[in-house]
Design an enzyme around this catalytic site. Structure first.
Site, mmCIF file in Angstrom:
data_model
loop_
_atom_site.group_PDB
_atom_site.id
_atom_site.type_symbol
_atom_site.label_atom_id
_atom_site.label_comp_id
_atom_site.label_asym_id
_atom_site.label_seq_id
_atom_site.Cartn_x
_atom_site.Cartn_y
_atom_site.Cartn_z
ATOM 1 C CB ALA A 182 -0.928 -0.043 0.841
ATOM 2 N NE ARG A 219 9.530 -2.130 11.871
ATOM 3 C CZ ARG A 219 8.508 -0.716 11.650
ATOM 4 N NH1 ARG A 219 8.495 -0.691 11.019
ATOM 5 N NH2 ARG A 219 7.334 -2.082 12.646
ATOM 6 C CG ASP A 270 10.717 8.082 8.103
ATOM 7 O OD1 ASP A 270 10.826 8.717 10.058
ATOM 8 O OD2 ASP A 270 9.103 8.252 9.685
ATOM 9 C CD GLU A 300 13.833 3.394 14.676
ATOM 10 O OE1 GLU A 300 12.416 3.444 15.382
ATOM 11 O OE2 GLU A 300 13.522 3.268 13.059
ATOM 12 C CG HIS A 336 9.898 4.766 13.048
ATOM 13 N ND1 HIS A 336 10.784 3.186 13.390
ATOM 14 C CD2 HIS A 336 8.876 4.461 12.056
ATOM 15 C CE1 HIS A 336 9.393 2.937 11.972
ATOM 16 N NE2 HIS A 336 9.127 3.464 11.721
ATOM 17 N N GLY A 373 7.542 9.013 9.958
ATOM 18 C CA GLY A 373 6.243 9.043 8.871
ATOM 19 C C GLY A 373 4.443 9.278 9.607
#
Length: 350
Positions: A181, A263, A287, A292, A310, A312
């Site tokens: 998507a 990722r 991003d 992380e 991260h 978005g």
């Protein structure tokens, strides 16, 4: 709204005949739907400690001592408390048969352990699609126009300084790895700007959908050798970890641009840094990162890289969709025995 559990409260809470849900954090956007579901189910809320996974685990275990739960979910800003494993969620078993993440990715869930114990894992699936695709677009434009370098040059008082001419989207060949998507939404944005999209996906789209989207399927090697810009939009799995490594960078065009909103571990970090330092990769827009929320300091200091935390899916419209997706998964599961967006298959079906 029910308050967070108080440690000083020693009252034994009786098991209700209603289904009970443990929420790790408090939904703030899909409040109308939450209020409707609270008429049918009991919701208990705990606030995770944003700085301590251990403290969050203690809160979850304390909740499990007081009540048994039929479902559990968590919403945004999960990096400080993930992964979601037996260590954290074990005391919720065996009654809890559904665990839902507010993310589209589920690599930080121990879905095998959940399945082995008869529990579904589910995600928000397409809820973060548009927000993440727009972040992809932001990073795409940033790396083509060298916005990080231009801003740093201006902030240092040098105005244009020695900045080179930048690039435009028109005519660029953009290779998308993973045409789900998010990949599809990003592809449409690229095409509207005059770019051409090629893609590689585990399963090829139908001819009709390729024609509708105006995208072209190519094998993985052709994508690497042909693309001016490579965008990583596939999930992290055992087969995609370090999908782009030294060998793959060597096949790419000199001066290629790299985008990653999927990722961090999909790209071999050591090989990636080497490719940027050598000039093989002209610029990158990221991003997501390995380790992380404490990424390699290189990403924070290199002017060739545009970085985001991260971020978005962190828009108000996405937040509404995520929370609605979580609550709809819960309601559907309690009605039918199966959530809307399962990502595993329980070994024990009840």
């Amino acid at each position: 709204m029910e308050s967070e559990f108080k440690q000083e409260d020693q009252v034994e809470l009786k098991r209700s005949t209603k289904k009970r849900v443990l929420s790790i954090d408090i939904p703030q956007f899909a409040t109308d739907l939450l209020e409707k579901l609270k008429e049918k189910y009991i919701f208990d809320f705990i606030v995770p400690d944003p700085h301590s996974r251990e403290e969050t685990i203690k809160k979850i275990h304390k909740a499990a001592e007081r009540n048994t739960y039929d479902a559990c979910f968590w919403v945004f800003k999960n990096a400080p408390i993930s992964p979601f494993t037996k260590e954290m969620l074990g005391p919720l078993m065996p009654s809890c048969r559904l665990f839902i993440t507010g993310a589209a990715g589920y690599d930080d869930l121990d879905i095998e352990w959940m399945a082995a114990n008869g529990a579904y894992a589910a995600n928000a699936q397409n809820a973060p699609t548009e927000g993440t695709a727009i972040m992809n677009l932001l990073l795409f434009l940033s790396v083509l126009r060298g916005s990080r370098e231009a801003e740093q040059t201006m902030r240092s008082g040098k105005w244009h300084g020695n900045l080179p001419l930048m690039e435009d989207p028109r005519g660029k060949i953009v290779g998308i790895i993973g045409m789900g998507a998010i990949g599809k939404s990003f592809a449409q944005k690229i095409i509207s700007l005059g770019g051409r999209v090629i893609y590689n996906n585990r399963t090829r789209l139908s001819k009709e959908e390729e024609e509708s989207l105006d995208v072209q399927y190519v094998n993985f090697d052709e994508l690497l050798t042909t693309s001016d810009v490579i965008s990583v939009n596939c999930p992290l799995t055992l087969s995609t970890k370090n999908l782009l490594s030294k060998n793959e960078f060597q096949k790419m065009k000199d001066g290629v641009y790299i985008l990653n909103t999927a990722r961090g571990n999909i790209i071999d970090e050591e090989a990636f840094i080497e490719a940027i330092q050598s000039g093989k990769v002209s610029r990158a827009g990221l991003d997501v990162f390995v380790n992380e929320p404490s990424p390699n300091p290189f990403w924070l200091t290199c002017d060739k890289v545009t970085v985001q935390p991260h971020w978005g899916g962190f828009t108000t419209s996405t937040a509404v969709k995520v929370e609605e997706a979580i609550l709809e998964n819960i309601d559907t599961f309690f009605k039918t025995g199966r959530p809307l967006n399962p990502v595993n298959t329980p070994a024990i079906q009840l």
